[in-house]
Design an enzyme around this catalytic site. Structure first.
Site, PDB file in Angstrom:
ATOM      1  N   CYS A   1     -19.901 -58.349 -79.178  1.00  0.00           N
ATOM      2  CA  CYS A   1     -18.799 -57.469 -78.784  1.00  0.00           C
ATOM      3  C   CYS A   1     -17.621 -57.928 -79.637  1.00  0.00           C
ATOM      4  CB  CYS A   1     -18.343 -57.593 -77.334  1.00  0.00           C
ATOM      5  SG  CYS A   1     -19.086 -56.433 -76.190  1.00  0.00           S
TER       6      CYS A   1
ATOM      7  N   LEU B   1     -21.181 -54.192 -77.471  1.00  0.00           N
ATOM      8  CA  LEU B   1     -22.626 -54.381 -77.387  1.00  0.00           C
ATOM      9  C   LEU B   1     -22.888 -54.414 -75.884  1.00  0.00           C
ATOM     10  CD1 LEU B   1     -25.413 -55.117 -78.730  1.00  0.00           C
ATOM     11  CD2 LEU B   1     -24.823 -57.480 -78.244  1.00  0.00           C
ATOM     12  N   ALA B   2     -23.411 -53.317 -75.344  1.00  0.00           N
ATOM     13  CA  ALA B   2     -23.527 -53.185 -73.893  1.00  0.00           C
ATOM     14  C   ALA B   2     -24.614 -54.095 -73.335  1.00  0.00           C
ATOM     15  CB  ALA B   2     -23.823 -51.736 -73.546  1.00  0.00           C
ATOM     16  N   ILE B   3     -24.257 -54.863 -72.325  1.00  0.00           N
ATOM     17  CA  ILE B   3     -25.210 -55.773 -71.678  1.00  0.00           C
ATOM     18  C   ILE B   3     -25.349 -55.403 -70.204  1.00  0.00           C
ATOM     19  CG2 ILE B   3     -25.784 -58.196 -71.185  1.00  0.00           C
ATOM     20  CD1 ILE B   3     -25.506 -57.740 -74.177  1.00  0.00           C
ATOM     21  N   VAL B   4     -24.210 -55.277 -69.525  1.00  0.00           N
ATOM     22  CA  VAL B   4     -24.229 -54.953 -68.105  1.00  0.00           C
ATOM     23  C   VAL B   4     -23.637 -53.555 -67.929  1.00  0.00           C
ATOM     24  CG1 VAL B   4     -23.327 -55.587 -65.826  1.00  0.00           C
ATOM     25  CG2 VAL B   4     -24.039 -57.373 -67.416  1.00  0.00           C
TER      26      VAL B   4
HETATM   27  N1  GLN Z   1     -21.365 -58.124 -75.435  1.00  0.00           N
HETATM   28  C1  GLN Z   1     -20.421 -58.286 -74.553  1.00  0.00           C
HETATM   29  O1  GLN Z   1     -19.463 -59.038 -74.724  1.00  0.00           O
HETATM   30  C2  GLN Z   1     -20.666 -57.529 -73.260  1.00  0.00           C
HETATM   31  C3  GLN Z   1     -19.446 -57.218 -72.452  1.00  0.00           C
HETATM   32  C4  GLN Z   1     -19.822 -56.785 -71.046  1.00  0.00           C
HETATM   33  N2  GLN Z   1     -20.350 -57.886 -70.304  1.00  0.00           N
HETATM   34  C5  GLN Z   1     -20.819 -55.641 -71.106  1.00  0.00           C
HETATM   35  O2  GLN Z   1     -21.895 -55.769 -70.638  1.00  0.00           O
HETATM   36  O3  GLN Z   1     -20.559 -54.599 -71.604  1.00  0.00           O
END
Ligand code: GLN
EC number: 6.3.5.4
Length: 282
Positions: free
Chosen positions: A13, A62-65
Site C-alpha cells: 500500500c 493493495l486490498a487485504i481486509v
Molecule cells: N496493504 C495495506 O496496507 C492494506 C491496508 C488495509 N489493511 C486493507 O486491507 O485495505
C-alpha cells in the site's frame, strides 16, 4: 518482532500526504496525483485522494481486509477526520467493540484509526496492535498526526517543502523532488502538528533495562511464536509463504499450515498453503 519471512500481506500500500502547501490550484492537485502514482507498484487495487483546502491525502491500495468497501482515504462519521494508512490493525475488532456508539462505514481494519482519534485524541496510537504507517488530518482545526509502528515494519518518510509544507510518504521517490529536506520517519514515533515535533509513543518497560532478565522458557517462546503467526493470517485475500530454506520460514509455514483450516480465507480459497521460493540459475 515478526520474521521478514511472514507472508508479505500488508507490507504494501502506498501513502502520500502533503499538508499546508498553500496552493489549492488544479496544477498542484495534478502534481500530487502524479507523485502518488510513483507508489502505484505498492497497491494496484485502488487509487484515492482526498483534499481539504491545501492539504492532500493520497492512497494506493493493495486490498487485504474488506476488498470491496475498504478503499482509502477512510473517515469518521461526518468526514471531519481523514486517514490514509498502510498496514494491518490486528486487534481492530476488539477496538471496535470499545467504540459502540461509533458508526463504521467500511469493514476495513484501518477505519478504527479515525474513530479512535475522535474518542481518545492522539494517545490512541498505543492501543493499536499491528504494523502501520499512517497520516491523519483533523479538518476541524487543520491539525494532523503521522505515526509509524513500534519497530518500523511499514516504511514512512517525512519531508519539508520550501513553501512550509509537510510531506509524508511510503517511499522517498514521492517526496524527494519536491522537498527541500527529508528524513526516514523513526519507528515507534508520532509526529503531531500541534506540538510540531516527533515523540516516541512506543515505550515498553524493557527499553530502560540494560539486560533483559526473563528466564528462558521454550514453551512461552513457542506459544508467542504461534500467536504471532496466527494473528497475521487476518486476510480476505489469498496469500503465500516465502520459503528461504532456513529454519525460520519453515517454522512459519508449519504453523500456518496447521491453522489455515480455521481461517476465514480458507473457506473461500481452500486450505492448501501456497509457498514460494526464489532460486538463482547459475
Ligand atoms: N496493504 C495495506 O496496507 C492494506 C491496508 C488495509 N489493511 C486493507 O486491507 O485495505
Amino acid at each position: 518482532p515478526p520474521s521478514p519471512e511472514v507472508p508479505p500481506a500488508g507490507t504494501m500500500c502506498g501513502i502520500l500526504a502533503v499538508l499546508g502547501v498553500g496552493d489549492v490550484s488544479l496544477a498542484k492537485r495534478s502534481r500530487i496525483i502524479e507523485l502518488s502514482r510513483r507508489l502505484r507498484h505498492r497497491g494496484p487495487d485502488w487509487s484515492g485522494i482526498h483534499s481539504f483546502e491545501d492539504c492532500y491525502l493520497a492512497h494506493q491500495r493493495l486490498a487485504i481486509v474488506d476488498p470491496t468497501s475498504g478503499d482509502q482515504p477512510l473517515y469518521n462519521e461526518d468526514k471531519t477526520v481523514v486517514v490514509t494508512v498502510n498496514g494491518e490493525i490486528y486487534n481492530h475488532e476488539e477496538l471496535k467493540a470499545k467504540l459502540k456508539h461509533h458508526k463504521f462505514q467500511t469493514g476495513s481494519d484501518c477505519e478504527v484509526i479515525a474513530h479512535l482519534y475522535e474518542e481518545y485524541g492522539e494517545e490512541f496510537v498505543d492501543m493499536l496492535d499491528g504494523m502501520f504507517s499512517f497520516v491523519l488530518l483533523d479538518t476541524r482545526d487543520k491539525s494532523f498526526i503521522a505515526a509509524r509502528d513500534a519497530i518500523g515494519i511499514c516504511p514512512l518518510y517525512m519531508g519539508w517543502g520550501l513553501d512550509g509544507s509537510v510531506w509524508f510518504s511510503s517511499e522517498m521517490k514521492a517526496l524527494s523532488d519536491d522537498c527541500e529536506r527529508f528524513i526516514s520517519f523513526p519507528p515507534g514515533h508520532l509526529y503531531s502538528s500541534k506540538t510540531g515535533g516527533l515523540r516516541r509513543w512506543y515505550n515498553p518497560p524493557w527499553f530502560s533495562e540494560s539486560i533483559p532478565s526473563a528466564p528462558y522458557d521454550p514453551l512461552l517462546i513457542r506459544e508467542s511464536f504461534e500467536k504471532a503467526v496466527i494473528k497475521r493470517l487476518m486476510t480476505d485475500v489469498p496469500f503465500g509463504v516465502l520459503l528461504s530454506g532456513g529454519l525460520d520460514s519453515s517454522l512459519v509455514a508449519s504453523v500456518v499450515s496447521r491453522h489455515l483450516a480455521e481461517t476465514k480465507v480458507a473457506r473461500q480459497w481452500g486450505n492448501k498453503l501456497h509457498t514460494f521460493c526464489i532460486g538463482l540459475k547459475v
